[in-house]
Every structure is written in structure tokens, then in C-alpha cells.
Motif scaffolding. Structure first.
Motif, PDB file in Angstrom:
ATOM      1  N   TYR A 130       0.833  -1.201   0.000  1.00 49.03           N
ATOM      2  CA  TYR A 130       0.000   0.000   0.000  1.00 49.03           C
ATOM      3  C   TYR A 130       0.875   1.262   0.000  1.00 49.03           C
ATOM      4  O   TYR A 130       0.639   2.197  -0.768  1.00 49.03           O
ATOM      5  CB  TYR A 130      -0.911  -0.011   1.216  1.00 49.03           C
ATOM      6  CG  TYR A 130      -1.976   1.058   1.201  1.00 49.03           C
ATOM      7  CD1 TYR A 130      -3.199   0.826   0.591  1.00 49.03           C
ATOM      8  CD2 TYR A 130      -1.749   2.289   1.797  1.00 49.03           C
ATOM      9  CE1 TYR A 130      -4.183   1.804   0.569  1.00 49.03           C
ATOM     10  CE2 TYR A 130      -2.727   3.272   1.778  1.00 49.03           C
ATOM     11  CZ  TYR A 130      -3.944   3.030   1.155  1.00 49.03           C
ATOM     12  OH  TYR A 130      -4.895   4.000   1.135  1.00 49.03           O
ATOM     13  N   ILE A 131       1.880   1.273   0.829  1.00 47.30           N
ATOM     14  CA  ILE A 131       2.767   2.436   0.907  1.00 47.30           C
ATOM     15  C   ILE A 131       3.531   2.622  -0.400  1.00 47.30           C
ATOM     16  O   ILE A 131       3.716   3.746  -0.880  1.00 47.30           O
ATOM     17  CB  ILE A 131       3.737   2.292   2.093  1.00 47.30           C
ATOM     18  CG1 ILE A 131       2.965   2.383   3.415  1.00 47.30           C
ATOM     19  CG2 ILE A 131       4.828   3.347   2.049  1.00 47.30           C
ATOM     20  CD1 ILE A 131       3.775   1.994   4.626  1.00 47.30           C
ATOM     21  N   LEU A 132       3.963   1.515  -1.007  1.00 53.40           N
ATOM     22  CA  LEU A 132       4.685   1.597  -2.282  1.00 53.40           C
ATOM     23  C   LEU A 132       3.818   2.224  -3.369  1.00 53.40           C
ATOM     24  O   LEU A 132       4.263   3.131  -4.092  1.00 53.40           O
ATOM     25  CB  LEU A 132       5.143   0.208  -2.708  1.00 53.40           C
ATOM     26  CG  LEU A 132       5.814   0.121  -4.092  1.00 53.40           C
ATOM     27  CD1 LEU A 132       7.095   0.937  -4.121  1.00 53.40           C
ATOM     28  CD2 LEU A 132       6.081  -1.340  -4.465  1.00 53.40           C
ATOM     29  N   LEU A 133       2.569   1.744  -3.513  1.00 53.10           N
ATOM     30  CA  LEU A 133       1.689   2.290  -4.548  1.00 53.10           C
ATOM     31  C   LEU A 133       1.388   3.763  -4.291  1.00 53.10           C
ATOM     32  O   LEU A 133       1.384   4.573  -5.220  1.00 53.10           O
ATOM     33  CB  LEU A 133       0.376   1.492  -4.597  1.00 53.10           C
ATOM     34  CG  LEU A 133       0.484   0.007  -4.934  1.00 53.10           C
ATOM     35  CD1 LEU A 133      -0.907  -0.596  -5.099  1.00 53.10           C
ATOM     36  CD2 LEU A 133       1.306  -0.216  -6.194  1.00 53.10           C
ATOM     37  N   ALA A 134       1.139   4.104  -3.031  1.00 49.83           N
ATOM     38  CA  ALA A 134       0.866   5.498  -2.695  1.00 49.83           C
ATOM     39  C   ALA A 134       2.073   6.379  -3.002  1.00 49.83           C
ATOM     40  O   ALA A 134       1.931   7.478  -3.554  1.00 49.83           O
ATOM     41  CB  ALA A 134       0.476   5.621  -1.223  1.00 49.83           C
ATOM     42  N   ALA A 135       3.269   5.901  -2.677  1.00 49.52           N
ATOM     43  CA  ALA A 135       4.485   6.675  -2.933  1.00 49.52           C
ATOM     44  C   ALA A 135       4.736   6.837  -4.427  1.00 49.52           C
ATOM     45  O   ALA A 135       5.142   7.922  -4.889  1.00 49.52           O
ATOM     46  CB  ALA A 135       5.677   6.002  -2.261  1.00 49.52           C
ATOM     47  N   LEU A 136       4.516   5.780  -5.202  1.00 45.13           N
ATOM     48  CA  LEU A 136       4.699   5.875  -6.655  1.00 45.13           C
ATOM     49  C   LEU A 136       3.726   6.876  -7.260  1.00 45.13           C
ATOM     50  O   LEU A 136       4.087   7.647  -8.157  1.00 45.13           O
ATOM     51  CB  LEU A 136       4.509   4.503  -7.296  1.00 45.13           C
ATOM     52  CG  LEU A 136       5.612   3.477  -7.064  1.00 45.13           C
ATOM     53  CD1 LEU A 136       5.211   2.113  -7.615  1.00 45.13           C
ATOM     54  CD2 LEU A 136       6.921   3.941  -7.697  1.00 45.13           C
ATOM     55  N   GLY A 137       2.491   6.877  -6.775  1.00 47.29           N
ATOM     56  CA  GLY A 137       1.526   7.847  -7.275  1.00 47.29           C
ATOM     57  C   GLY A 137       1.903   9.262  -6.892  1.00 47.29           C
ATOM     58  O   GLY A 137       1.919  10.167  -7.739  1.00 47.29           O
ATOM     59  N   LEU A 138       2.261   9.471  -5.645  1.00 53.16           N
ATOM     60  CA  LEU A 138       2.597  10.806  -5.171  1.00 53.16           C
ATOM     61  C   LEU A 138       3.835  11.358  -5.865  1.00 53.16           C
ATOM     62  O   LEU A 138       3.931  12.553  -6.156  1.00 53.16           O
ATOM     63  CB  LEU A 138       2.816  10.769  -3.659  1.00 53.16           C
ATOM     64  CG  LEU A 138       2.955  12.114  -2.942  1.00 53.16           C
ATOM     65  CD1 LEU A 138       1.680  12.926  -3.096  1.00 53.16           C
ATOM     66  CD2 LEU A 138       3.272  11.893  -1.473  1.00 53.16           C
ATOM     67  N   SER A 139       4.787  10.485  -6.174  1.00 55.83           N
ATOM     68  CA  SER A 139       6.042  10.943  -6.786  1.00 55.83           C
ATOM     69  C   SER A 139       5.923  11.218  -8.284  1.00 55.83           C
ATOM     70  O   SER A 139       6.829  11.806  -8.874  1.00 55.83           O
ATOM     71  CB  SER A 139       7.146   9.904  -6.559  1.00 55.83           C
ATOM     72  OG  SER A 139       6.833   8.684  -7.212  1.00 55.83           O
ATOM     73  N   SER A 140       4.817  10.780  -8.907  1.00 59.60           N
ATOM     74  CA  SER A 140       4.656  11.031 -10.345  1.00 59.60           C
ATOM     75  C   SER A 140       3.938  12.355 -10.548  1.00 59.60           C
ATOM     76  O   SER A 140       2.934  12.450 -11.249  1.00 59.60           O
ATOM     77  CB  SER A 140       3.862   9.896 -11.004  1.00 59.60           C
ATOM     78  OG  SER A 140       2.553   9.812 -10.462  1.00 59.60           O
ATOM     79  N   GLY A 141       4.464  13.399  -9.901  1.00 55.12           N
ATOM     80  CA  GLY A 141       3.839  14.717  -9.874  1.00 55.12           C
ATOM     81  C   GLY A 141       3.458  15.232 -11.244  1.00 55.12           C
ATOM     82  O   GLY A 141       4.150  15.019 -12.228  1.00 55.12           O
ATOM     83  N   ARG A 142       2.332  15.941 -11.305  1.00 56.36           N
ATOM     84  CA  ARG A 142       1.776  16.388 -12.570  1.00 56.36           C
ATOM     85  C   ARG A 142       2.196  17.811 -12.909  1.00 56.36           C
ATOM     86  O   ARG A 142       2.292  18.671 -12.056  1.00 56.36           O
ATOM     87  CB  ARG A 142       0.246  16.342 -12.480  1.00 56.36           C
ATOM     88  CG  ARG A 142      -0.325  14.951 -12.410  1.00 56.36           C
ATOM     89  CD  ARG A 142      -0.423  14.360 -13.805  1.00 56.36           C
ATOM     90  NE  ARG A 142      -1.335  15.156 -14.609  1.00 56.36           N
ATOM     91  CZ  ARG A 142      -0.959  15.975 -15.600  1.00 56.36           C
ATOM     92  NH1 ARG A 142       0.296  16.091 -15.936  1.00 56.36           N
ATOM     93  NH2 ARG A 142      -1.838  16.693 -16.271  1.00 56.36           N
ATOM     94  N   VAL A 143       2.464  18.052 -14.195  1.00 57.52           N
ATOM     95  CA  VAL A 143       2.629  19.406 -14.714  1.00 57.52           C
ATOM     96  C   VAL A 143       1.760  19.523 -15.958  1.00 57.52           C
ATOM     97  O   VAL A 143       1.480  18.535 -16.632  1.00 57.52           O
ATOM     98  CB  VAL A 143       4.107  19.725 -15.073  1.00 57.52           C
ATOM     99  CG1 VAL A 143       4.969  19.722 -13.838  1.00 57.52           C
ATOM    100  CG2 VAL A 143       4.644  18.731 -16.109  1.00 57.52           C
ATOM    101  N   ARG A 144       1.331  20.718 -16.267  1.00 60.70           N
ATOM    102  CA  ARG A 144       0.544  20.915 -17.483  1.00 60.70           C
ATOM    103  C   ARG A 144       1.488  20.989 -18.670  1.00 60.70           C
ATOM    104  O   ARG A 144       2.479  21.709 -18.649  1.00 60.70           O
ATOM    105  CB  ARG A 144      -0.295  22.187 -17.361  1.00 60.70           C
ATOM    106  CG  ARG A 144      -1.404  22.016 -16.335  1.00 60.70           C
ATOM    107  CD  ARG A 144      -2.136  23.307 -16.084  1.00 60.70           C
ATOM    108  NE  ARG A 144      -3.177  23.085 -15.075  1.00 60.70           N
ATOM    109  CZ  ARG A 144      -3.645  24.040 -14.313  1.00 60.70           C
ATOM    110  NH1 ARG A 144      -3.183  25.262 -14.410  1.00 60.70           N
ATOM    111  NH2 ARG A 144      -4.590  23.775 -13.439  1.00 60.70           N
TER     112      ARG A 144
END
Length: 346
Positions: A19-33
Motif C-alpha cells: 500500500y505504501i509503495l503504490l501510494a508513494a509511486l503515485g505521489l512521486s509522479s507529480g503532474r505538470v501541465r
């Protein structure tokens, strides 16, 4: 190694670590326009039952769309005092799925992008049009914004709703931005869809009270690519804890949809947190350890503490009320909602 050690130590730590791994991977793939020029072939579609329970929130949504200069239409079950309203015929109405199906079959065009909103949700900026331009040019067909709650009359419901923002920044971002597949479903708020895919998929899905989740499952089954827009979409929190539970109970319909599509990911998502926390708590007490279950608990402690600060509530109130998420889920699974309950949005 005994069975209790496996159940209360090994399994909770593995599950918590995942769970922590998936959350961290999502959070680290920060979005830019990514695109400087927005698309012009779009239409925002606000879907509403149009009764007195939703009109105050609907007026807020329409005012925001006009403030941003966005092209929109309101698809309503009843006539409304706005200039651009499409009234769904009674024989084609009854659920949100059926109302959108009527719109798709009679008005949707293959060369357009459609952005669906609930009557209480609206984007905080128009940046999603630039995200569509970038991803649409690369073969992506659907996307979501990032949900942020705004207060209703219940401060506790508003505090609890901040967990949706956390999930969008972590697990949903992991699915939409890393995997490019909506394995955890998609929100009906700022649901972005390319017209040809909308016309292909929506009418063929079949009626459901979990239309946004079923649509996401159809996209995943067909191998379509998805994205997460950087645009924040404001959603109104329930006006009471009773409506909060009713809302979560309706969402439980997605569990049945997940089984229908043989998709275990959503079921794992909604079960892994309580399972990890309870088994981890028991294991920690029995074996005297600190591990990933406690780290998951700390994550949610931080989220609910943030919600407490935003809502100006006592932290104990928020922690106790957070159990209503599970109550709503249990009620929904037991009752198997067959109709769409409209919560009070006045």
C-alpha cells in the motif's frame, strides 16, 4: 513459524508495504501541465436531477463555469431557469447512467471531448483543456481531475472528505498516471472522455448506480489509456453524517462491479487499509513491533488531522467519525442499492 505469526505479522507488513509503495509511486509522479494551447472542441456536461435539493449547488456550479468562460450544457430531469438546458424525456430518465446515455445517443459527437460534472462539482481552473490537448494528441482517451472538498453544513463530513483528496494524489494517480489504466475506477466529477470512445462504450454498458466505476472498468477492459489532469475539482461535502453514510453506501455498488469485471484491485483497495490496521494493531500488541501497518496508520492520522484543521473540529471527533466510512461500505454491501439516492445539496 506459527499461523498467528503469519496472520498478524507477515501478512499485515507485506500488505502495508504494498500500500505504501503504490501510494508513494503515485505521489512521486507529480503532474505538470504540458500544453500551452487548450483544445477548442469540448463541451462541459453537468448532469442533475434538477430538484430543489440540488438547485443551490447547481447554481454555484453554473456560476463557476461562466466565470471561467467554459462552454457547458445542463442535462436535467426537470426544466431549469438556465439558458442552456437539455431536459431528459421521462421515458429515457431514471438514473444518471440513463440520462447520460440519452445525451450520448442524441447529442454526442465523435470529434468532441466531453467533461462531465455532478451538479455540486466544478473545476477551479480551465487547465484541464491544456491537459486534454497534450494527452489527446498522444492517444489518451479519458481522464479525471483531482478532488478537493468544500464545506457543506456538516463540519465532520467535510473533515472526512479530505481522504478523497489524499487518495487522488496517491492511489488514483498511480492508476491513471503510472499504469495508465483506471483499475481503481474513476470519479464522475470532471470525468473527461473523447467523444468517439464515449459513443462506443457508454450506451453498451448497461444501467447501474455505479456508472462512473463501470465506465472505468470498460475502459480498462478495452485497453484504453487514461490520465489525471492537474485541475482541482471542488466537490461539496454532505450536509449531514447520515447523508455521508448514504453516499458511501451507494459507492459500495462498485464492489459488485469489481467482481463482475473480475477486477480484484478495487476490492483490495477498500479492504486492505482496515485489514492492515486491525491485524497490524493486534500483531503489534502481541509481538511488540512497529512496521508498515503503523506507517499506514500514521498516513491516515496525518490526513484526518489535516481534515480536522480545515474543518476546525476536535481530532477525537474526526477519528471516531472516520469509522463511518466502513459503516457506509457495510450498509451498501448488505443493502445492494438499486437506485441513486440524491443527497441534500442545499
Amino acid at each position: 513459524m506459527g499461523f498467528d505469526y503469519l496472520l498478524f505479522f507477515i501478512i499485515p507488513n507485506l500488505a502495508g508495504g504494498l500500500y505504501i509503495l503504490l501510494a508513494a509511486l503515485g505521489l512521486s509522479s507529480g503532474r505538470v501541465r504540458h500544453s500551452a494551447r487548450p483544445v477548442d472542441n469540448y463541451l462541459v456536461v453537468v448532469v442533475t436531477v434538477g430538484n430543489e435539493r440540488v438547485l443551490p449547488a447547481l447554481r454555484e456550479t453554473v456560476a463557476q463555469l461562466e466565470r471561467l468562460g467554459l462552454r457547458y450544457v445542463v442535462v436535467s430531469s426537470r426544466p431549469l431557469p438556465f439558458s442552456n438546458v437539455l431536459v431528459v424525456p421521462r421515458e429515457a430518465d431514471g438514473t444518471k447512467y440513463r440520462a447520460i446515455k440519452w445525451f450520448v445517443e442524441n447529442y454526442a459527437r465523435a470529434d468532441m471531448w466531453y467533461i462531465f460534472l455532478d451538479d455540486d462539482s466544478y473545476p477551479l481552473d480551465s487547465g484541464f483543456l491544456r491537459d486534454i490537448a497534450y494527452y489527446g494528441g498522444r492517444g489518451y482517451v479519458a481522464g479525471n481531475g483531482i478532488i478537493v472538498p468544500r464545506p457543506g453544513r456538516s463540519a465532520l463530513a467535510y473533515a472526512l472528505d479530505w481522504v478523497r483528496y489524499f487518495h487522488d494524489l496517491t492511489l488514483y494517480r498511480f492508476a491513471l498516471e503510472v499504469l495508465r489504466r483506471p483499475i481503481f475506477g474513476m470519479h464522475g466529477e470532471l470525468l473527461i472522455v473523447r467523444g468517439d470512445v464515449l459513443k462506443e462504450v457508454w450506451p453498451a454498458m448497461g444501467d447501474t448506480v455505479a456508472e462512473d466505476f463501470r465506465f472505468a472498468m470498460e475502459l480498462a477492459k478495452r485497453g484504453y489509456k487514461t490520465f489525471q489532469s492537474a485541475t482541482l475539482v471542488s466537490i461539496k461535502s454532505p450536509n449531514s453524517l447520515a447523508d455521508f453514510v448514504r453516499q458511501r453506501a451507494r459507492w459500495a455498488a462498485a464492489v459488485a462491479e469489481a467482481f463482475r469485471y473480475r477486477n480484484p484491485y478495487y476490492v483490495v483497495l477498500i479492504l486492505i487499509v482496515p485489514a492492515v490496521l486491525w491485524l497490524g494493531a493486534l500483531g503489534g500488541a502481541s509481538y511488540g513491533y512497529l512496521g508498515t501497518p503503523q506507517a499506514v496508520a500514521a498516513m491516515y492520522l496525518a490526513v484526518y488531522t489535516y481534515g480536522r484543521i480545515k474543518a476546525r473540529r476536535y481530532i477525537i471527533d474526526v477519528f471516531v467519525a472516520s469509522l463511518l466510512e466502513l459503516v457506509g461500505l457495510a450498509v451498501g454491501i448488505v443493502r445492494k442499492a438499486a437506485s441513486f439516492y440524491i443527497i441534500d445539496k442545499r
